[in-house]
Scaffold this active site. Structure first.
Site, PDB file in Angstrom:
ATOM      1  N   GLY A  46       0.854  -1.188   0.000  1.00 52.67           N
ATOM      2  CA  GLY A  46       0.000   0.000   0.000  1.00 52.67           C
ATOM      3  C   GLY A  46       0.885   1.232   0.000  1.00 52.67           C
ATOM      4  O   GLY A  46       1.411   1.584  -1.048  1.00 52.67           O
ATOM      5  N   SER A 113       6.353  -4.572  -2.422  1.00 51.72           N
ATOM      6  CA  SER A 113       5.863  -3.233  -2.757  1.00 51.72           C
ATOM      7  C   SER A 113       6.109  -2.290  -1.573  1.00 51.72           C
ATOM      8  O   SER A 113       7.236  -2.263  -1.075  1.00 51.72           O
ATOM      9  CB  SER A 113       4.382  -3.357  -3.130  1.00 51.72           C
ATOM     10  OG  SER A 113       3.977  -2.243  -3.834  1.00 51.72           O
ATOM     11  N   TRP A 114       5.044  -1.634  -1.064  1.00 54.78           N
ATOM     12  CA  TRP A 114       5.276  -0.819   0.149  1.00 54.78           C
ATOM     13  C   TRP A 114       5.845  -1.695   1.267  1.00 54.78           C
ATOM     14  O   TRP A 114       6.640  -1.256   2.094  1.00 54.78           O
ATOM     15  CB  TRP A 114       3.989  -0.130   0.600  1.00 54.78           C
ATOM     16  CG  TRP A 114       4.045   0.275   2.042  1.00 54.78           C
ATOM     17  CD1 TRP A 114       3.439  -0.347   3.092  1.00 54.78           C
ATOM     18  CD2 TRP A 114       4.818   1.353   2.603  1.00 54.78           C
ATOM     19  NE1 TRP A 114       3.779   0.289   4.280  1.00 54.78           N
ATOM     20  CE2 TRP A 114       4.613   1.326   4.006  1.00 54.78           C
ATOM     21  CE3 TRP A 114       5.651   2.344   2.063  1.00 54.78           C
ATOM     22  CZ2 TRP A 114       5.220   2.254   4.865  1.00 54.78           C
ATOM     23  CZ3 TRP A 114       6.273   3.264   2.916  1.00 54.78           C
ATOM     24  CH2 TRP A 114       6.041   3.209   4.299  1.00 54.78           C
ATOM     25  N   ASP A 271       6.803  -5.020 -14.001  1.00 51.52           N
ATOM     26  CA  ASP A 271       6.101  -4.383 -12.877  1.00 51.52           C
ATOM     27  C   ASP A 271       5.889  -2.912 -13.251  1.00 51.52           C
ATOM     28  O   ASP A 271       6.848  -2.146 -13.345  1.00 51.52           O
ATOM     29  CB  ASP A 271       6.975  -4.515 -11.617  1.00 51.52           C
ATOM     30  CG  ASP A 271       6.299  -3.963 -10.372  1.00 51.52           C
ATOM     31  OD1 ASP A 271       6.652  -4.427  -9.270  1.00 51.52           O
ATOM     32  OD2 ASP A 271       5.441  -3.064 -10.501  1.00 51.52           O
ATOM     33  N   HIS A 299       3.533  -6.743 -11.203  1.00 50.69           N
ATOM     34  CA  HIS A 299       3.783  -6.301  -9.834  1.00 50.69           C
ATOM     35  C   HIS A 299       3.349  -7.311  -8.765  1.00 50.69           C
ATOM     36  O   HIS A 299       3.957  -7.396  -7.709  1.00 50.69           O
ATOM     37  CB  HIS A 299       3.030  -4.981  -9.601  1.00 50.69           C
ATOM     38  CG  HIS A 299       3.206  -4.396  -8.234  1.00 50.69           C
ATOM     39  ND1 HIS A 299       4.431  -4.018  -7.741  1.00 50.69           N
ATOM     40  CD2 HIS A 299       2.295  -4.144  -7.250  1.00 50.69           C
ATOM     41  CE1 HIS A 299       4.275  -3.539  -6.513  1.00 50.69           C
ATOM     42  NE2 HIS A 299       2.990  -3.605  -6.193  1.00 50.69           N
TER      43      HIS A 299
HETATM   44  C1  LIG Z   1       3.057   1.596  -3.993  1.00 50.28           C
HETATM   45  N1  LIG Z   1       1.860   0.862  -3.837  1.00 50.28           N
HETATM   46  C2  LIG Z   1       1.925  -0.468  -4.310  1.00 50.28           C
HETATM   47  C3  LIG Z   1       1.663  -1.415  -3.165  1.00 50.28           C
HETATM   48  O1  LIG Z   1       2.295  -1.358  -2.132  1.00 50.28           O
HETATM   49  C4  LIG Z   1       0.578  -2.360  -3.375  1.00 50.28           C
HETATM   50  N2  LIG Z   1       0.078  -2.689  -4.537  1.00 50.28           N
HETATM   51  N3  LIG Z   1      -0.899  -3.611  -4.274  1.00 50.28           N
HETATM   52  C5  LIG Z   1      -0.949  -3.782  -2.977  1.00 50.28           C
HETATM   53  C6  LIG Z   1      -1.901  -4.700  -2.284  1.00 50.28           C
HETATM   54  C7  LIG Z   1      -1.628  -6.136  -2.706  1.00 50.28           C
HETATM   55  C8  LIG Z   1      -1.742  -4.620  -0.773  1.00 50.28           C
HETATM   56  C9  LIG Z   1      -3.311  -4.327  -2.673  1.00 50.28           C
HETATM   57  O2  LIG Z   1      -0.039  -3.020  -2.362  1.00 50.28           O
END
Ligand SMILES: CNCC(=O)c1nnc(C(C)(C)C)o1
Length: 320
Positions: A46, A113-114, A271, A299
């Site tokens: 997120g 990701s985050w 990604d 991603h």
């Molecule tokens: C920078 N935001 C991308 C991220 O962290 C992210 N993308 N999808 C998610 C979830 C799987 C948690 C919905 O987190």
């Protein structure tokens, strides 16, 4: 491309709870797998994305004591989408509070990701508490990464159709600073303004998170307004604040603090949300870490090539 692996089977949590971490926030956490096993903490994306039962399945339940928790304002943590006292450094301290609450000395840290951003921030702050790191879809929250995805300077060239839905919500005069424009709407007093901005923002991210657009994920952004608001509002809050890092390249500049920790980096070449350049920069600064560029992934953690390498990595660290 070789043999793809499936996730471990579905399992239930054997313990769940809420941990009060401030006079505002309480965190939902859960434990699954082997209560006497090797502890691993899962840091969701997120920010604001929350955890799901599928996240337990990246770990061998016979070997691992699997800990999931919803970060401040996310998932089942309360209050939902709350931005007060919600920064990277609050979350880093929350991870330590949870570790102490669960009486864990050291643990494996897994984040995509985050979640990779937070894994880097946590391990660089508390390296002695980390047995190993498994990182996917590297996001270091540099300005150019935000501009690529949220300001029309990259991902929109590959997903122009879905980008139109996102950008058309913002009047031309405000498009010089799209993240700020969305932030004004996501923090509006008017619930309908917040809800529509969250739907557009979350739909854009869900549409671009897979090599092939995942229609089911796309629906989620439109049919789960609470989740969408948590995801969009908390992400936007962190982005307008540059991740609360004093410099844009803070995490890459501090890799030396964690180079001795066993680690695996898994990155989808296609990604679109967290483009491969950040993983490549991290890899060049951290040659000791195992590095896998997945030729046919975007991603998401559950695309076959990515999922396979993540499972191999958690198996590699299961007996630490
Ligand atoms: C920078 N935001 C991308 C991220 O962290 C992210 N993308 N999808 C998610 C979830 C799987 C948690 C919905 O987190």
């Amino acid at each position: 491309i070789g043999e793809y692996r499936d996730l471990y089977p579905e399992i239930e949590a054997f313990d769940t709870g809420f941990l009060k971490v401030s006079d505002v926030h309480s965190l939902y956490y859960e434990q699954s797998g082997n209560k006497d096993g090797n502890p691993v903490v899962f840091l969701h994306g997120g920010p604001g994305g929350g955890t799901s039962p599928r996240d337990r399945r990246f770990f061998d339940p016979k070997a691992y004591r699997i800990i999931l928790f919803d970060q401040r304002g996310s998932g089942k943590s309360t209050p939902a989408a709350e931005l007060k006292d919600n920064t990277t450094w609050h979350l880093v301290e929350d991870i330590e509070r949870l570790r102490e609450h669960l009486k864990i000395e050291k643990w494996v840290v897994f984040g995509g990701s985050w979640g990779s951003t937070l894994s880097l921030a946590y391990s660089q702050t508390y390296p002695a508490r980390v047995k190993a790191l498994v990182l996917r879809g590297i996001f270091t929250l540099r300005r150019k990464e935000l501009e690529w995805f949220y300001e029309g300077k990259g991902a929109n060239f590959m997903f122009p159709d879905h980008f139109d839905e996102y950008i058309s919500h913002i009047p031309e005069v405000e498009r010089g600073a799209v993240i700020d424009a969305y932030y004004r709407r996501l923090t509006s007093e008017d619930e309908s303004v917040r809800t529509e901005a969250a739907r557009r923002w979350s739909t854009w991210e869900m549409a671009t998170s897979h090599l092939y657009v995942n229609e089911e994920k796309l629906q989620k952004a439109g049919t789960e307004p609470t989740w969408s608001l948590q995801f969009a509002r908390i992400e936007c809050h962190y982005f307008v604040n540059g991740g609360f890092f004093e410099s844009g390249s803070h995490l890459l500049d501090n890799v030396d603090k964690i180079r001795s920790i066993p680690a695996t980096i898994v990155q989808g070449r296609y990604d679109m949300v967290c483009p491969a350049t950040s993983a490549w920069e991290l890899h060049k600064r951290w040659p000791e870490a195992d590095f896998f560029m997945i030729p046919d992934s975007g991603h998401n953690s559950n695309e076959p090539g990515t999922r396979t390498k993540l499972l191999d990595a958690t198996d590699k660290y299961k007996s630490l």
